[in-house]
Design a protein around this motif. Structure first.
Motif, PDB file in Angstrom:
ATOM      1  N   GLN A  85     -13.001  -4.820  -4.006  1.00 49.76           N
ATOM      2  CA  GLN A  85     -12.628  -5.782  -4.924  1.00 49.76           C
ATOM      3  C   GLN A  85     -12.796  -7.273  -4.392  1.00 49.76           C
ATOM      4  O   GLN A  85     -13.430  -7.732  -4.982  1.00 49.76           O
ATOM      5  CB  GLN A  85     -11.767  -5.348  -5.724  1.00 49.76           C
ATOM      6  CG  GLN A  85     -10.885  -6.837  -6.744  1.00 49.76           C
ATOM      7  CD  GLN A  85      -9.854  -7.115  -7.039  1.00 49.76           C
ATOM      8  OE1 GLN A  85      -8.851  -6.119  -7.184  1.00 49.76           O
ATOM      9  NE2 GLN A  85      -9.268  -8.084  -7.501  1.00 49.76           N
ATOM     10  N   TYR A 132     -11.618  -2.257   7.845  1.00 51.51           N
ATOM     11  CA  TYR A 132     -11.135  -1.279   7.431  1.00 51.51           C
ATOM     12  C   TYR A 132     -11.860  -0.279   7.158  1.00 51.51           C
ATOM     13  O   TYR A 132     -11.958   0.987   7.663  1.00 51.51           O
ATOM     14  CB  TYR A 132     -10.659  -1.362   5.405  1.00 51.51           C
ATOM     15  CG  TYR A 132     -10.256  -1.228   4.932  1.00 51.51           C
ATOM     16  CD1 TYR A 132      -9.841   0.335   5.680  1.00 51.51           C
ATOM     17  CD2 TYR A 132      -9.560  -0.522   3.980  1.00 51.51           C
ATOM     18  CE1 TYR A 132      -8.495   1.098   4.582  1.00 51.51           C
ATOM     19  CE2 TYR A 132      -8.847   0.739   2.753  1.00 51.51           C
ATOM     20  CZ  TYR A 132      -8.098   1.579   3.667  1.00 51.51           C
ATOM     21  OH  TYR A 132      -7.866   2.126   2.659  1.00 51.51           O
ATOM     22  N   GLY A 158      -8.624  -2.076  -4.068  1.00 52.21           N
ATOM     23  CA  GLY A 158      -8.463  -3.323  -3.237  1.00 52.21           C
ATOM     24  C   GLY A 158      -9.226  -3.904  -2.557  1.00 52.21           C
ATOM     25  O   GLY A 158      -9.941  -5.311  -2.388  1.00 52.21           O
ATOM     26  N   ALA A 159      -9.711  -2.996  -1.799  1.00 52.38           N
ATOM     27  CA  ALA A 159     -10.417  -4.141  -0.198  1.00 52.38           C
ATOM     28  C   ALA A 159     -11.576  -4.084  -1.402  1.00 52.38           C
ATOM     29  O   ALA A 159     -12.526  -5.008  -0.396  1.00 52.38           O
ATOM     30  CB  ALA A 159     -10.257  -2.831   0.721  1.00 52.38           C
ATOM     31  N   ALA A 164       2.217   2.134  -3.313  1.00 55.84           N
ATOM     32  CA  ALA A 164       1.084   1.930  -3.877  1.00 55.84           C
ATOM     33  C   ALA A 164       1.102   1.054  -5.564  1.00 55.84           C
ATOM     34  O   ALA A 164       1.357   1.270  -7.043  1.00 55.84           O
ATOM     35  CB  ALA A 164       0.941   3.235  -4.869  1.00 55.84           C
ATOM     36  N   VAL A 222       0.411  -1.262   0.107  1.00 58.98           N
ATOM     37  CA  VAL A 222      -0.544   0.299   0.020  1.00 58.98           C
ATOM     38  C   VAL A 222       0.864   1.048   0.222  1.00 58.98           C
ATOM     39  O   VAL A 222       0.964   2.289  -0.853  1.00 58.98           O
ATOM     40  CB  VAL A 222      -1.330   0.060   1.360  1.00 58.98           C
ATOM     41  CG1 VAL A 222      -1.773   0.875   1.257  1.00 58.98           C
ATOM     42  CG2 VAL A 222      -1.761  -1.521   0.723  1.00 58.98           C
ATOM     43  N   ARG A 246      -1.912   8.127  -3.451  1.00 59.60           N
ATOM     44  CA  ARG A 246      -2.706   7.034  -4.622  1.00 59.60           C
ATOM     45  C   ARG A 246      -1.999   5.863  -4.005  1.00 59.60           C
ATOM     46  O   ARG A 246      -3.052   4.801  -3.776  1.00 59.60           O
ATOM     47  CB  ARG A 246      -1.852   6.609  -5.879  1.00 59.60           C
ATOM     48  CG  ARG A 246      -2.075   8.014  -6.730  1.00 59.60           C
ATOM     49  CD  ARG A 246      -2.420   7.567  -7.810  1.00 59.60           C
ATOM     50  NE  ARG A 246      -2.735   6.456  -9.249  1.00 59.60           N
ATOM     51  CZ  ARG A 246      -4.218   6.847  -9.692  1.00 59.60           C
ATOM     52  NH1 ARG A 246      -4.269   7.826  -9.954  1.00 59.60           N
ATOM     53  NH2 ARG A 246      -4.192   5.884 -10.428  1.00 59.60           N
ATOM     54  N   GLY A 247      -1.746   5.727  -3.090  1.00 63.99           N
ATOM     55  CA  GLY A 247      -1.196   4.541  -2.117  1.00 63.99           C
ATOM     56  C   GLY A 247      -3.268   3.974  -1.460  1.00 63.99           C
ATOM     57  O   GLY A 247      -2.984   2.885  -1.188  1.00 63.99           O
ATOM     58  N   GLU A 248      -3.227   4.688  -0.646  1.00 60.37           N
ATOM     59  CA  GLU A 248      -4.665   4.810   0.252  1.00 60.37           C
ATOM     60  C   GLU A 248      -6.127   4.514  -0.754  1.00 60.37           C
ATOM     61  O   GLU A 248      -6.448   4.038  -0.542  1.00 60.37           O
ATOM     62  CB  GLU A 248      -5.398   6.010   0.807  1.00 60.37           C
ATOM     63  CG  GLU A 248      -6.344   6.259   1.552  1.00 60.37           C
ATOM     64  CD  GLU A 248      -6.087   5.672   2.966  1.00 60.37           C
ATOM     65  OE1 GLU A 248      -6.011   6.624   3.486  1.00 60.37           O
ATOM     66  OE2 GLU A 248      -6.306   4.853   3.478  1.00 60.37           O
ATOM     67  N   SER A 251      -5.469   2.908  -3.428  1.00 55.13           N
ATOM     68  CA  SER A 251      -5.380   1.945  -4.442  1.00 55.13           C
ATOM     69  C   SER A 251      -6.101   0.398  -2.929  1.00 55.13           C
ATOM     70  O   SER A 251      -6.279  -0.500  -3.429  1.00 55.13           O
ATOM     71  CB  SER A 251      -4.485   1.399  -4.476  1.00 55.13           C
ATOM     72  OG  SER A 251      -3.427   1.726  -3.681  1.00 55.13           O
ATOM     73  N   ALA A 252      -5.688   1.258  -1.981  1.00 58.75           N
ATOM     74  CA  ALA A 252      -5.862   0.371  -1.267  1.00 58.75           C
ATOM     75  C   ALA A 252      -7.086   0.379  -0.481  1.00 58.75           C
ATOM     76  O   ALA A 252      -7.921  -0.984  -0.288  1.00 58.75           O
ATOM     77  CB  ALA A 252      -5.273   0.715   0.554  1.00 58.75           C
ATOM     78  N   VAL A 253      -8.076   0.895  -1.092  1.00 55.87           N
ATOM     79  CA  VAL A 253      -9.664   0.989  -0.634  1.00 55.87           C
ATOM     80  C   VAL A 253      -9.775   0.995  -2.277  1.00 55.87           C
ATOM     81  O   VAL A 253     -11.375  -0.468  -1.884  1.00 55.87           O
ATOM     82  CB  VAL A 253     -10.562   2.851  -1.143  1.00 55.87           C
ATOM     83  CG1 VAL A 253     -12.211   2.419  -1.132  1.00 55.87           C
ATOM     84  CG2 VAL A 253      -9.795   3.126   0.108  1.00 55.87           C
ATOM     85  N   ALA A 273     -14.417   6.874  -2.721  1.00 57.23           N
ATOM     86  CA  ALA A 273     -13.408   6.926  -1.882  1.00 57.23           C
ATOM     87  C   ALA A 273     -12.178   7.481  -2.123  1.00 57.23           C
ATOM     88  O   ALA A 273     -11.494   8.462  -1.201  1.00 57.23           O
ATOM     89  CB  ALA A 273     -13.008   5.120  -0.944  1.00 57.23           C
ATOM     90  N   LEU A 287      -6.354 -10.385  -2.547  1.00 51.31           N
ATOM     91  CA  LEU A 287      -6.050  -8.521  -2.360  1.00 51.31           C
ATOM     92  C   LEU A 287      -6.292  -8.029  -0.738  1.00 51.31           C
ATOM     93  O   LEU A 287      -6.130  -7.546  -0.234  1.00 51.31           O
ATOM     94  CB  LEU A 287      -6.750  -8.211  -3.502  1.00 51.31           C
ATOM     95  CG  LEU A 287      -6.213  -6.620  -3.559  1.00 51.31           C
ATOM     96  CD1 LEU A 287      -4.619  -6.840  -3.885  1.00 51.31           C
ATOM     97  CD2 LEU A 287      -7.150  -6.437  -5.364  1.00 51.31           C
TER      98      LEU A 287
END
Lengths: 275, 308
Positions: free
Chosen positions: B115, A257, B112-113, A32, A29, B104-106, B108-110, B95, A198
């Motif tokens: 998905q 989350y 992915g979650a 990215a 994360v 972008r990290g956050e 993409s975490a959202v 989100a 994932l």
């Protein structure tokens, strides 16, 4: 619950898999690279089916496929950080290839798609004691490697230019990291399945980052959350047998989350504070 | 009329065309595939431009819980596809906007979650709906057999709506995608456009997934558009090229799947990827000539002239 052997096996394998996912997931994360993790997890499917079609142990196909693609993906981009279009094209094709192997396997009399379903969605309650011990050992290896390179990896993830100037092997670390991610993907495919992995990579890490800006604390928290989600998910699935274990684990992880998101929505950015 | 048993492709395009259009089910497949290719080419071009491949892939996977959920409660599958893909687009869009400051990290975490949660729901629905485990394959990987004329009409409707959307907001969307900061400063509602685009992407993906399967939508969405962007930076030409490549891919895929025993998804992804690899290789050659050509170029012109 602990009286059943399959539960003990699932807990043993699940705990170390989750530890590895949580640790590596934090870096995923932070860098990215969730999409790369996504691609690698889908490749696990192709690797497993290719091995099945060729008649060798599926684990060989799993690990060979994911680690190889991890290195390939790393080679596609600058400083081992590939761009998402290249990843997308490559792994769309790999998925198609998996479909081809599925057809090949079925044509050779390999059965009714049960193996495909297991590769995609995992079967943690079906692990044998030796499977579980092996999974735990690999998980431990990943955790150890991750902790060993944590400091330079953190540096090169947050500021690659300065890290390179200070002599950190940014590119080598990027390749190593994606190879490590490949190992995690193969490992977790057995527990939660290629399609659901994932959730264990992204959700605990995302939650940990929202809770604390300190990278080491977030790293530990991410691993702890992943393990908790696995335990809670396994217990939930044991209590309600119609819920598959992988679905339960992912639901708990993503639910956590979501909850963190709601609780911290007004706080300023955690990642930018850390840098 | 050609016989089904002797299905094979020759090198004579006219013969192949006759053979492919001899059966109504193949005509339906080609029509549906062409519509999908046009829509995916346009949506995908914007998707690759905006670097939202990951969101596109996640949205396409949302079709899996959609299909299995609709199966479970007994609703038409199409409804499930559109409902889940649309909802996924709204969650990811909201989100992404809210977490914008975190980078972008956050985001993409959202993504992915979301998905993973969608897929977990799909798997749950599948196991609640007992006895159809074998059919998960057609949901995930699609089938070009058994596409009805009604489905083709519905697809055409969605595609028309989607193209109309891009005709209306294409210009501001392009502006916002190329330079979000400047576009925002000159009054373009970048955030609203971002969510609207994800929604359009979700609907297009939901329509496409019914034909190509959940896992392979992405091939049609990303590969032709990415190839087009490698070949030309121009907007109009790029869009047209992406659409054309998509159509060629679908036709070749259907023809190869018809002529052999292997699944259509494999051929579509392989053809689409080969175009991309060819374009990348050609570009690499143009940008950096191989060693033997580079050496010749590296010499100053006067030296080359003297040697000659």
């Amino acid at each position: 619950m602990l009286a059943h052997e399959f539960i003990r096996n699932a807990l043993l394998a699940g705990t170390f898999t989750a530890l590895a996912c949580g640790l590596v997931g934090y870096f995923v994360v932070l860098r990215a690279q969730v999409f790369a993790g996504d691609a690698l997890s889908h490749v696990a499917f192709t690797g497993a089916l290719a091995a099945a079609a060729a008649g060798v142990d599926t684990r060989i196909g799993l690990f060979a496929g994911t680690v190889l693609l991890g290195v390939v993906i790393a080679g596609l981009g600058e400083r081992a950080r590939p761009d998402d279009v290249a990843i997308g094209v490559v792994f769309a094709w790999i998925l198609g290839l998996g479909l081809f192997f599925l057809g090949l396997y079925a044509a050779n009399g390999g059965g009714n798609g049960l193996l495909g379903a297991r590769a995609l969605f995992g079967s943690i309650f079906g692990l044998s004691p030796s499977d579980a011990r092996l999974a735990a050992a690999i998980g431990l290896g990943v955790v150890a490697t991750c902790l060993l390179v944590a400091r330079p990896l953190l540096f090169s993830s947050l500021d690659p230019a300065i890290a390179a100037a200070r002599g950190v092997p940014v590119r080598g670390l990027g390749v190593l990291f994606l190879a490590l991610l490949g190992v995690v993907a193969a490992e977790a495919t057995q527990a939660v399945g290629a399609l659901l992995l994932l959730g264990l990579l992204a959700a605990p890490a995302g939650a940990a980052m929202r809770i604390t800006p300190n990278p080491y604390r977030a790293l530990a928290l991410s691993a702890a959350l992943a393990v908790l989600a696995t335990w809670a998910g396994l217990a939930l699935s044991y209590a309600v047998p119609t819920v598959p274990p992988s679905s339960a684990v992912i639901a708990v992880a993503v639910g956590g989350y979501g909850l963190t998101w709601l609780l911290t929505v007004r706080r300023p950015g955690a990642i930018s504070a850390a840098t | 009329m050609h016989s089904v048993v002797a299905a094979h492709l020759s090198l004579d395009p006219a013969f192949d065309f006759d053979q492919l259009t001899a059966f109504p089910f193949l005509v339906n497949a080609l029509e549906a595939g062409t519509i999908v290719a046009v829509m995916a080419g346009v949506v995908g071009w914007f998707m690759t431009l905006r670097r939202e491949s990951f969101a596109g892939h996640s949205l396409s996977l949302m079709a899996f819980p959609g299909a299995t959920g609709a199966l479970l409660v007994g609703l038409p599958a199409a409804l499930g596809y559109f409902a889940f893909c649309g909802a996924g687009a709204l969650v990811i869009g909201a989100a992404a906007g809210a977490g914008g400051a975190r980078g972008r990290g956050e985001e993409s975490a959202v993504t992915g979650a979301v998905q993973a949660l969608g897929l977990a729901c799909g798997f749950l629905f599948l196991s609640l709906y007992r006895g159809v485990l074998a059919s998960y394959e057609s949901v995930l990987f699609g089938s070009y057999l058994g596409i009805t004329s009604g489905q083709v009409l519905a697809l055409a409707g969605v595609a028309a709506g989607s193209l109309a959307f891009f005709a209306v907001v294409g210009r501001p969307l392009l502006f916002a995608s190329v330079d979000g900061a400047v576009a925002g400063a000159s009054g373009v509602p970048t955030r609203g456009l971002g969510v609207a685009f994800l929604l359009a992407l979700g609907l297009a993906v939901a329509a496409t997934a019914q034909i190509t399967g959940v896992l392979l939508v992405f091939a049609l969405l990303v590969a032709p558009a990415a190839t087009a962007q490698l070949v030309t930076p121009r907007v109009g030409v790029g869009l047209a090229l992406g659409v054309a490549l998509g159509i060629v891919t679908v036709w070749l895929g259907v023809a190869l799947a018809y002529a052999t025993d292997y699944p259509i998804g494999f051929f579509i992804t392989t053809v689409a990827t080969s175009f991309y690899v060819l374009a990348r290789a050609a570009r690499a050659l143009v940008a950096r000539p191989p060693a033997w050509r580079r050496r010749r170029v590296a010499h100053p012109p006067s030296e080359g002239a003297a040697a000659a």
